[in-house]
Enzyme design. Structure first.
Site, PDB file in Angstrom:
ATOM      1  N   ASP A   9       0.869  -1.171   0.000  1.00  0.00           N
ATOM      2  CA  ASP A   9       0.000   0.000   0.000  1.00  0.00           C
ATOM      3  C   ASP A   9       0.912   1.230   0.000  1.00  0.00           C
ATOM      4  OD1 ASP A   9       0.846   0.323   2.631  1.00  0.00           O
ATOM      5  OD2 ASP A   9      -1.144   0.148   3.525  1.00  0.00           O
ATOM      6  N   CYS A  66       2.904  -3.410   4.060  1.00  0.00           N
ATOM      7  CA  CYS A  66       2.027  -2.320   4.475  1.00  0.00           C
ATOM      8  C   CYS A  66       2.594  -1.783   5.788  1.00  0.00           C
ATOM      9  CB  CYS A  66       0.563  -2.747   4.569  1.00  0.00           C
ATOM     10  SG  CYS A  66       0.159  -3.905   5.876  1.00  0.00           S
ATOM     11  N   THR A  68       1.943  -1.999   9.184  1.00  0.00           N
ATOM     12  CA  THR A  68       2.261  -3.005  10.211  1.00  0.00           C
ATOM     13  C   THR A  68       2.523  -4.378   9.618  1.00  0.00           C
ATOM     14  OG1 THR A  68      -0.040  -3.707  10.448  1.00  0.00           O
ATOM     15  CG2 THR A  68       0.707  -1.873  11.853  1.00  0.00           C
ATOM     16  N   HIS A  99       9.972 -23.153   8.648  1.00  0.00           N
ATOM     17  CA  HIS A  99       8.923 -23.813   9.439  1.00  0.00           C
ATOM     18  C   HIS A  99       7.530 -23.684   8.832  1.00  0.00           C
ATOM     19  CE1 HIS A  99      11.252 -23.869  13.552  1.00  0.00           C
ATOM     20  NE2 HIS A  99      11.928 -24.421  12.553  1.00  0.00           N
ATOM     21  N   HIS A 134       7.010 -30.019  10.285  1.00  0.00           N
ATOM     22  CA  HIS A 134       6.445 -28.732   9.853  1.00  0.00           C
ATOM     23  C   HIS A 134       5.429 -28.929   8.732  1.00  0.00           C
ATOM     24  CE1 HIS A 134       9.187 -26.806  12.523  1.00  0.00           C
ATOM     25  NE2 HIS A 134      10.204 -27.432  11.962  1.00  0.00           N
TER      26      HIS A 134
HETATM   27  C1  RB5 Z   1      -2.265   2.470   6.658  1.00  0.00           C
HETATM   28  O1  RB5 Z   1      -2.420   3.587   7.453  1.00  0.00           O
HETATM   29  C2  RB5 Z   1      -2.151   1.223   7.525  1.00  0.00           C
HETATM   30  O2  RB5 Z   1      -3.344   0.999   8.203  1.00  0.00           O
HETATM   31  C3  RB5 Z   1      -1.775   0.024   6.691  1.00  0.00           C
HETATM   32  O3  RB5 Z   1      -0.589   0.272   6.027  1.00  0.00           O
HETATM   33  C4  RB5 Z   1      -1.535  -1.258   7.459  1.00  0.00           C
HETATM   34  O4  RB5 Z   1      -0.680  -1.052   8.538  1.00  0.00           O
HETATM   35  C5  RB5 Z   1      -2.724  -1.988   7.853  1.00  0.00           C
HETATM   36  O5  RB5 Z   1      -2.657  -3.082   8.417  1.00  0.00           O
END
Ligand code: RB5
Length: 144
Positions: A9, A66, A68, A99, A134
């Site tokens: 993203d 993305c 997180t 694994h 595994h």
């Molecule tokens: C974007 O702000 C953020 O929510 C996205 O990149 C991601 O971390 C979502 O899981």
């Protein structure tokens, strides 16, 4: 693994561009599923096309970024043929192949340096699935 699909993203767009250069430099073929913009966007719009391509065998494996990593992992793992594993250091990146035989590596772009990201990609690409117990565990992931 020679042909790698990659998506992100808006939070991962810079790392994605740099990882594409890295992978091309290492001799991989790369298919970019976007986004290529820093405009805020929705990670599932990019996760699902990458997952479809991995499931169809159009690419050998995938990398997704993305903020997180969790949004990408959640969307990708809705596909029965996908094992998307989130990594935050090189040891986890290695283990997610050894694994879990992850066919998509997911990286949290907002929480790791680019150097760490590229080292994780290298660790995951060069690791090998250990099989054995595994494989038995992986076989229990998808419910009939
Ligand atoms: C974007 O702000 C953020 O929510 C996205 O990149 C991601 O971390 C979502 O899981």
């Amino acid at each position: 693994m020679k042909k790698i699909g990659i998506c992100s993203d808006h939070t991962g767009v810079d790392y994605k561009a740099r990882l594409i250069s890295y992978l091309l430099g290492k001799g991989y073929e790369v298919v970019n599923f976007g986004t290529d913009s820093t405009q805020s966007c929705d990670y599932p719009d990019f996760a699902h096309p990458l997952a479809d391509a991995v499931e169809a065998g159009e690419v050998d494996a995938g990398i997704a970024l993305c903020g997180t990593g969790n949004g990408m992992a959640l969307a990708l793992n809705h596909h029965r043929g996908i094992r998307a594993g989130l990594a935050w250091n090189t040891e986890v990146a290695r283990l997610v192949k050894e694994h879990n035989n992850a066919n998509v590596l997911v990286l949290p772009a907002r929480f790791v340096s680019y150097r760490s990201a590229v080292l994780m990609v290298r660790a995951w690409l060069t690791a090998e699935f250990a099989g054995g117990r595994h494989q038995r565990r992986i076989d229990k992931i998808v419910q009939p």
